[in-house]
Design an enzyme around this catalytic site. Structure first.
Site, PDB file in Angstrom:
ATOM      1  N   HIS A 155       0.818  -1.206   0.000  1.00 60.83           N
ATOM      2  CA  HIS A 155       0.000   0.000   0.000  1.00 60.83           C
ATOM      3  C   HIS A 155       0.857   1.265   0.000  1.00 60.83           C
ATOM      4  CE1 HIS A 155      -3.782  -2.193   1.688  1.00 60.83           C
ATOM      5  NE2 HIS A 155      -3.664  -2.310   0.379  1.00 60.83           N
ATOM      6  N   HIS A 185      -4.674  -5.457 -10.702  1.00 64.50           N
ATOM      7  CA  HIS A 185      -3.321  -4.956 -10.426  1.00 64.50           C
ATOM      8  C   HIS A 185      -2.361  -5.294 -11.562  1.00 64.50           C
ATOM      9  CE1 HIS A 185      -3.799  -3.483  -6.311  1.00 64.50           C
ATOM     10  NE2 HIS A 185      -4.563  -4.520  -6.076  1.00 64.50           N
TER      11      HIS A 185
END
Length: 403
Positions: A249, A379
């Protein structure tokens, strides 16, 4: 291993084509996109998940704008599912999961899923997908009226089905993906309010909380945004709310900060400084000279807690390094880009199926500690298409202008 240089334009084009071919197998003719197993078959034990369906809609909307054959029909399929199967026709908003008859198991409304609905709707609208404008209109309304906390200038996490009760938990992850969605929404709608909200979230979660924790981002908070550093200590490998810091993150936030900065006429200098600091700390905590891959989580001193290697973490790492190299020109970042593309090609890309292996052990062998199957193309798709595009405007607008 591919004979073509990993990460090159030719390699990424071919890898993206193979990834999309695998992702197409998730389409369910009766509606929605299913959870795929390692072989690309529907997992019979998994219901329909909002985040997967929204992400697939996003992927195929961008793929259509990029000229991928028949991607438009998949984007239309996704918008239809979000507008019907997952939609709460009584109270508005979307359920996090429904069975194959469209019945929700849990009626709580989550910011995480709603952020991806907004992201999907904005990209689908830019791609001219049928029904996307109406979906975007409701998604912006729901985010503004239900999830945006104007006092805290961040988003609520979970709200009851009828919107009468807000849960006390607050999360950085859903706010991060709200930033992502808000940036695209600002570009697609022309309403800079969304960019202002993205900035407010970044200033508080990164500029305040991450800075105050040595650039390791507190992920979990109570109702007044006080960090809860021991949250899920007994469930460290949780897929969405793990204990400790999540370096993946940090990479993701670093990229988003630069995308936001690139969209501003005069971005404040703290944004670049913060992006570099987040990246540097994540690299320090996860990169080893003789061990490939990047750990999922660490404690608050940088020691590994969950050492499994997730495909999304290295995808975000390579995107952050690419963005930082483009923004700063520093060779450090391009060197890491080359290393990580090589590791992605060697370990994560399943060259037989085209999908990416979602989870590997610290020894880089297949693992299912947290994830099973290959349900997510989002992703990997971003890693394969965003390096060809500028940091701003958003991918949907840039690709739309080229098509």
């Amino acid at each position: 291993m591919s004979p073509i240089e990993p990460g090159s334009v030719v390699w990424r084009d071919g890898t993206r084509t193979a990834l999309l071919a695998f992702a197409r197998r998730s389409r369910r003719e009766a509606g929605g996109f299913v959870w795929l197993d390692d072989a690309g078959e529907p997992d019979p034990d998994k219901v329909l998940e909002l985040w997967i369906n929204a992400r697939m809609t996003y992927v195929f909307s961008l793929a259509h704008l990029a000229g991928e054959p028949d991607a438009l029909s998949y984007a239309v399929h996704g918008v239809r599912a979000l507008s019907t199967l997952f939609h709460d026709g009584t109270h508005g908003g979307w359920y996090d999961a429904v069975d194959f008859d469209g019945v929700p198991g849990d009626t709580t409304k989550g910011c995480y899923g709603h952020a991806f609905v907004l992201l999907a709707a904005a990209n689908a609208s830019a791609a001219g997908v049928q029904g996307a404008d109406d979906l975007l209109a409701e998604a912006t309304l729901i985010h503004s009226q239900r999830f945006w906390d104007s006092t805290a200038e961040r988003c609520f996490e979970e709200i009851s089905a009828d919107w009468s009760h807000v849960d006390d938990y607050r999360g950085a992850n859903s706010n991060m993906h709200s930033v992502e969605a808000y940036l695209v929404t600002a570009d697609v709608t022309g309403d800079t309010l969304w960019r202002d909200r993205a900035m407010a979230i970044c200033e508080l979660i990164i500029g305040t909380h991450a800075r105050g924790h040595n650039w390791r981002i507190p992920e979990h908070y109570d109702h007044d945004w006080t960090p809860i550093p021991t949250y899920n200590l007994e469930q460290p490998a949780d897929p969405f709310r793990p204990y400790g810091a999540t370096p993946g993150h940090a990479f993701e936030w670093a990229r988003l900060l630069l995308q936001l900065a690139a969209a501003l006429k005069s971005p404040p200098t703290w944004m670049t400084d913060a992006a570099e600091a987040l990246f540097a700390q994540a690299v320090l905590d996860t990169v080893s000279d003789d061990t490939p891959g990047l750990a999922y989580t660490t404690d608050w001193h940088g020691e590994t807690i969950v050492g499994e290697r997730f495909h999304w973490v290295i995808a975000e790492a390579v995107l952050a390094a690419t963005a930082l190299h483009a923004w700063t020109g520093k060779v450090l970042y391009s060197d890491l880009v080359d290393r990580w593309w090589s590791e992605i090609d060697t370990y994560f890309v399943d060259h037989e199926t085209g999908a990416w292996r979602h989870e590997l052990s610290p020894g880089m062998s297949p693992s299912t500690r947290t994830w099973r199957g290959k349900p997510d193309a989002y992703h990997a798709f971003n890693a394969l298409i965003l390096p060809d595009l500028p940091l701003a405007p958003s991918a949907a607008l840039t690709l739309g202008q080229r098509s």
